[in-house]
Design a protein around this motif. Sequence first.
Motif, PDB file in Angstrom:
ATOM      1  N   VAL B  60      -1.359   1.842  -2.090  1.00  0.00           N
ATOM      2  CA  VAL B  60      -0.966   3.214  -1.769  1.00  0.00           C
ATOM      3  C   VAL B  60       0.407   3.507  -2.362  1.00  0.00           C
ATOM      4  O   VAL B  60       1.367   2.768  -2.114  1.00  0.00           O
ATOM      5  N   GLY B  61       0.486   4.568  -3.144  1.00  0.00           N
ATOM      6  CA  GLY B  61       1.763   4.999  -3.711  1.00  0.00           C
ATOM      7  C   GLY B  61       2.265   6.231  -2.982  1.00  0.00           C
ATOM      8  O   GLY B  61       1.538   7.211  -2.827  1.00  0.00           O
ATOM      9  N   ASN B  62       3.471   6.143  -2.482  1.00  0.00           N
ATOM     10  CA  ASN B  62       4.070   7.286  -1.791  1.00  0.00           C
ATOM     11  C   ASN B  62       5.573   7.082  -1.804  1.00  0.00           C
ATOM     12  O   ASN B  62       6.048   5.960  -1.644  1.00  0.00           O
ATOM     13  N   PHE B  63       6.325   8.148  -2.018  1.00  0.00           N
ATOM     14  CA  PHE B  63       7.771   7.984  -2.071  1.00  0.00           C
ATOM     15  C   PHE B  63       8.383   7.975  -0.680  1.00  0.00           C
ATOM     16  O   PHE B  63       8.964   6.992  -0.248  1.00  0.00           O
ATOM     17  N   ILE B  64       8.211   9.062   0.052  1.00  0.00           N
ATOM     18  CA  ILE B  64       9.077   9.169   1.221  1.00  0.00           C
ATOM     19  C   ILE B  64       8.441   9.948   2.381  1.00  0.00           C
ATOM     20  O   ILE B  64       9.006  10.881   2.931  1.00  0.00           O
ATOM     21  N   ALA B  65       7.229   9.516   2.745  1.00  0.00           N
ATOM     22  CA  ALA B  65       6.537  10.142   3.871  1.00  0.00           C
ATOM     23  C   ALA B  65       7.325  10.018   5.167  1.00  0.00           C
ATOM     24  O   ALA B  65       7.173  10.835   6.075  1.00  0.00           O
ATOM     25  N   GLU B  66       8.180   9.011   5.234  1.00  0.00           N
ATOM     26  CA  GLU B  66       8.994   8.844   6.446  1.00  0.00           C
ATOM     27  C   GLU B  66       9.819  10.098   6.713  1.00  0.00           C
ATOM     28  O   GLU B  66      10.094  10.443   7.870  1.00  0.00           O
ATOM     29  N   LYS B  67      10.224  10.765   5.633  1.00  0.00           N
ATOM     30  CA  LYS B  67      11.015  11.992   5.782  1.00  0.00           C
ATOM     31  C   LYS B  67      10.110  13.222   5.889  1.00  0.00           C
ATOM     32  O   LYS B  67      10.281  14.042   6.780  1.00  0.00           O
ATOM     33  N   TYR B  68       9.168  13.335   4.973  1.00  0.00           N
ATOM     34  CA  TYR B  68       8.357  14.560   4.922  1.00  0.00           C
ATOM     35  C   TYR B  68       7.368  14.679   6.077  1.00  0.00           C
ATOM     36  O   TYR B  68       7.047  15.776   6.512  1.00  0.00           O
ATOM     37  N   THR B  69       6.829  13.536   6.519  1.00  0.00           N
ATOM     38  CA  THR B  69       5.801  13.611   7.560  1.00  0.00           C
ATOM     39  C   THR B  69       6.048  12.655   8.721  1.00  0.00           C
ATOM     40  O   THR B  69       5.159  12.474   9.554  1.00  0.00           O
ATOM     41  N   GLU B  70       7.238  12.031   8.743  1.00  0.00           N
ATOM     42  CA  GLU B  70       7.588  11.147   9.866  1.00  0.00           C
ATOM     43  C   GLU B  70       6.586  10.006  10.024  1.00  0.00           C
ATOM     44  O   GLU B  70       6.233   9.636  11.142  1.00  0.00           O
ATOM     45  N   GLN B  71       6.105   9.481   8.922  1.00  0.00           N
ATOM     46  CA  GLN B  71       5.116   8.415   9.014  1.00  0.00           C
ATOM     47  C   GLN B  71       5.411   7.327   7.993  1.00  0.00           C
ATOM     48  O   GLN B  71       5.647   7.617   6.827  1.00  0.00           O
ATOM     49  N   GLY B  72       5.414   6.096   8.452  1.00  0.00           N
ATOM     50  CA  GLY B  72       5.496   4.942   7.574  1.00  0.00           C
ATOM     51  C   GLY B  72       4.216   4.126   7.698  1.00  0.00           C
ATOM     52  O   GLY B  72       3.201   4.621   8.200  1.00  0.00           O
ATOM     53  N   HIS B  73       4.278   2.877   7.245  1.00  0.00           N
ATOM     54  CA  HIS B  73       3.125   1.965   7.317  1.00  0.00           C
ATOM     55  C   HIS B  73       1.895   2.599   6.676  1.00  0.00           C
ATOM     56  O   HIS B  73       0.813   2.680   7.278  1.00  0.00           O
ATOM     57  N   LEU B  74       2.096   3.070   5.466  1.00  0.00           N
ATOM     58  CA  LEU B  74       1.090   3.925   4.834  1.00  0.00           C
ATOM     59  C   LEU B  74      -0.100   3.151   4.266  1.00  0.00           C
ATOM     60  O   LEU B  74      -1.161   3.728   4.053  1.00  0.00           O
ATOM     61  N   GLY B  75       0.079   1.867   4.018  1.00  0.00           N
ATOM     62  CA  GLY B  75      -1.077   1.071   3.577  1.00  0.00           C
ATOM     63  C   GLY B  75      -2.102   1.029   4.685  1.00  0.00           C
ATOM     64  O   GLY B  75      -3.293   1.317   4.480  1.00  0.00           O
ATOM     65  N   ALA B  76      -1.633   0.710   5.882  1.00  0.00           N
ATOM     66  CA  ALA B  76      -2.529   0.611   7.038  1.00  0.00           C
ATOM     67  C   ALA B  76      -3.133   1.954   7.408  1.00  0.00           C
ATOM     68  O   ALA B  76      -4.175   2.027   8.074  1.00  0.00           O
ATOM     69  N   PHE B  77      -2.467   3.020   6.970  1.00  0.00           N
ATOM     70  CA  PHE B  77      -2.921   4.344   7.384  1.00  0.00           C
ATOM     71  C   PHE B  77      -4.319   4.677   6.874  1.00  0.00           C
ATOM     72  O   PHE B  77      -5.005   5.538   7.433  1.00  0.00           O
ATOM     73  N   LEU B  78      -4.760   3.986   5.831  1.00  0.00           N
ATOM     74  CA  LEU B  78      -6.107   4.268   5.305  1.00  0.00           C
ATOM     75  C   LEU B  78      -7.205   3.977   6.325  1.00  0.00           C
ATOM     76  O   LEU B  78      -8.317   4.506   6.207  1.00  0.00           O
ATOM     77  N   THR B  79      -6.895   3.150   7.316  1.00  0.00           N
ATOM     78  CA  THR B  79      -7.917   2.893   8.346  1.00  0.00           C
ATOM     79  C   THR B  79      -8.221   4.152   9.161  1.00  0.00           C
ATOM     80  O   THR B  79      -9.250   4.234   9.825  1.00  0.00           O
ATOM     81  N   GLU B  80      -7.312   5.132   9.098  1.00  0.00           N
ATOM     82  CA  GLU B  80      -7.563   6.418   9.765  1.00  0.00           C
ATOM     83  C   GLU B  80      -8.500   7.304   8.941  1.00  0.00           C
ATOM     84  O   GLU B  80      -9.011   8.300   9.426  1.00  0.00           O
ATOM     85  N   VAL B  81      -8.657   6.952   7.680  1.00  0.00           N
ATOM     86  CA  VAL B  81      -9.492   7.757   6.786  1.00  0.00           C
ATOM     87  C   VAL B  81     -10.963   7.454   7.011  1.00  0.00           C
ATOM     88  O   VAL B  81     -11.799   8.350   7.110  1.00  0.00           O
ATOM     89  N   ASP B  82     -11.270   6.163   7.104  1.00  0.00           N
ATOM     90  CA  ASP B  82     -12.667   5.771   7.291  1.00  0.00           C
ATOM     91  C   ASP B  82     -12.703   4.334   7.803  1.00  0.00           C
ATOM     92  O   ASP B  82     -11.932   3.486   7.336  1.00  0.00           O
ATOM     93  N   PRO B  83     -13.623   4.056   8.734  1.00  0.00           N
ATOM     94  CA  PRO B  83     -13.725   2.679   9.247  1.00  0.00           C
ATOM     95  C   PRO B  83     -14.085   1.661   8.161  1.00  0.00           C
ATOM     96  O   PRO B  83     -13.897   0.450   8.361  1.00  0.00           O
ATOM     97  N   ALA B  84     -14.571   2.122   7.017  1.00  0.00           N
ATOM     98  CA  ALA B  84     -14.872   1.188   5.926  1.00  0.00           C
ATOM     99  C   ALA B  84     -13.617   0.417   5.504  1.00  0.00           C
ATOM    100  O   ALA B  84     -13.721  -0.656   4.917  1.00  0.00           O
ATOM    101  N   PHE B  85     -12.439   0.964   5.820  1.00  0.00           N
ATOM    102  CA  PHE B  85     -11.202   0.288   5.421  1.00  0.00           C
ATOM    103  C   PHE B  85     -10.711  -0.731   6.458  1.00  0.00           C
ATOM    104  O   PHE B  85      -9.688  -1.369   6.246  1.00  0.00           O
ATOM    105  N   TYR B  86     -11.435  -0.853   7.579  1.00  0.00           N
ATOM    106  CA  TYR B  86     -11.070  -1.894   8.542  1.00  0.00           C
ATOM    107  C   TYR B  86     -11.199  -3.245   7.841  1.00  0.00           C
ATOM    108  O   TYR B  86     -12.248  -3.560   7.280  1.00  0.00           O
TER     109      TYR B  86
END
Lengths: 438, 417
Positions: B60-86
Amino acid sequence: MRNIRTVTVIGVTGTMGANVAGIFASFGDARVFCVGRDLEKVRRTVPRIVRSVKADAIAANLVPADFSMLETCVAESDLVFESVREDLALKKEIAARVAGALRADAISGTGSSGLSITEIAECYPPEKRSRFFGIHMFNPPYTLPLCELTPTVYSDRALLSWLKTYLREKLFRTVVEVRDSPAFLANRIGFQFINQALRDAERYQDNGGIDYMDAVLGSFTGRTMPPLTTADFVGLDVHQAIVNNLYAHTADWARDSFALPAFARDLIDGGRLGRKSGGGLYQVVKYENGLRRQTVYDISTGAYRDVIPYHFPFAEQMQQAIAEGDYQLAFTRLTRNQSPEARLCLAYLLRYMLYALFAAREAGGDMAAADDVMAAGFSWCPPLALYQALSSAADVPALIRERLPEVCERMDVDRALAEIRPSRYDYRRYFKSGRRME
Amino acid sequence: MKKVYILGGAQTDFERNWKKEGKGMVALLKEAVADGLTGAGLSFEDVRALNREDRVACFVGNFIAEKYTEQGHLGAFLTEVDPAFYGVPSARYEAACASSSAAIDAARTSIRAGDRDVAIVVGWELMKTVDARTGGDFLGRAAYYEKEAKGIELPFPKLFGRLADETLRKYPALEEKRYMDALARIACINYANAKRNPLAQTRQWFMNFAQASARGTETNPLVGGRLAVSDCSQITDGAAVVVLASEDFVRRRGLTGRPVIKGFGHRNAPLRFDRKVAEQPDSPYLLPWTRQAVLDAYGRSGLTVADMDVFEAHDCFTSSEYAALSAFGLTPPGEEYRAVECGLIAPGGAKPVNSGGGLIGCGHPVGATGARMLLDLYKQVTGAAGGYQVPDAKNALMLNIGGTATTNYVFIVGRED
């Protein structure tokens, strides 16, 4: 290939005139004679034209003029675009003047949103009549690229084809050729929806009326603005002109839905036309301390009151699902919910698709044309895309037969549905959650 | 060395404002990942199957979601997209505006090493969550924030305005008007190219040479020294997904015509702009490390500028695309204006640059840009670029930079020989 180097826009101080002048002066890179009644007012309009396309560079292309200079401007022009108010007598009078000065190789057109293009064309002598078209753009054209192009029986087909290419490739318009028919295509479909909502506001006035209907048909149903907010934005006088035209000149199953409800006529008679007159269906109350309060016209009491924060479970579930990108879930919630509001909402969406299918054929286009006009002219989820959206969750033909028996009786629904094709529009962007995202 | 194939992907429509749609990063990622897998000919079921054998990973490529959307740990965040990423390995990579190139580089490496068969790169940024001034301040963290950006309004336009100043200083023979005209033409080319790209942010916007040259007017205000709004890429929201695969996978699936990554370069220049300027007098190039990254990629691919049919330049500002032209080898350093004036880089020219609009025309959701560029390279060499297709493109090069040309990533993509 001809080139459009000089354009005359007549009626440039009006909203559409100014905005269309901006399109010709920018994308068209044409010198534009900006003609209005009052030269001073035209001069004051120039900065507005510049802002409409966000380009100071076009100021050099804009030449203010008044009606005394009309013939001179027209004689120099490759294209003349008339954009005066929707008054057939006035448009005919101007057409006659334009005809006298127009060069034999020039093109002329009107921006009329629903008057008879053929009747205006007949003000021109036969050789110039073939070079006259309806060129109907939407407001604001910088963000709504739709252009409904209407030829007449007199039109030079080769020139029509050239003009279509010019509008598409030079002015970056989404061009849809339509028949010279009442309100053309986009407004016919759009105002069927809006006026039906206005009529149902009256019918459901005890549930809240105007804001009730807007809550049932909010941005989660595939549009930026709810329908009655749109009517308020457009102006009830303009709305009235469009639906009266459709009521008078159509005879199909949706005709009755174009009758303006009595309360709307009262508002118009009282000068309450909408946002532009400081109030109409809605009214913003401003306080000295800067606070603003949104109020709505209550049909049953005839007074303005606060907008009601409706909580319909179906709407809240749809908004939640859309906010998370679960579109299929959103449409499942909508199609399964049996509350009166959910059923009302779904009936509107189904009827919109059917009427779009029907009107597209009436106005000389195909289904893709209905999609183009609603996406590019209204920013509403276009009908074919909506069909795809709902099909992700339900058997849409079965839903139509179940929910719209009265339409099925009066229209060959099977034939219409057989024409359904995949949309070239992605439905997802049109469905908004209406939630504030932090 | 093992080959790295590109299976395809998808980008979101960069015109969209997700805040106005009332949608956040979950919605953005659901759309982008679903479309990206479809574009690559894969399904969520394929992801599950590959994961059972531990043959798939996400980058996952992202610059600064911590600022724009108050969210880090963005690799793990894909599990919210689809259970296939569990269970699927996934981590986030950051290198400012080159974040998704860092993700591509890691993905490419894992395929080349034989560790995975499929690597899913997801680049994204939501930037319309805040106003322009606040967002501009966030972006200041791509420079040395404390020393170069803190308390400065819109620091990046100012830094790239200094790049324009330094260009004129370094090449005294370059007349200012000639330079500024070349920058205005670069903007025009990118806006015009965006008109042919149905996913470009500015596809409905108006721009011409007169407007791009009307710097300092109400509709084209100056934002950084000599540079005006028309010289800048605009912030927007978006995501781009591109899927890489091993030769084994491509063979097993019987896939043909998929392009390969032929070369890469990655060099970092000094973080601080002053130090970049202080370092370069020995080089004929204003951005010697950018040039070096390009040379590294040419060297690794065994190709030269003559073999390239399409370029993606990092035009976060017109001044950075200008400097990229000599880094690519299209002109000698200091003579970049020649490539602009003679139409070399325009559509129909021999070396079209940013044929889909680049950052200025297509849009620059910073964390998505590298993946968007790689996807466009893929589209070009497979003939899938639609209205902005460069005829018969065989090899293509992208330059994705982070900060003030601090991080420099270059990838070369081409058809298999």
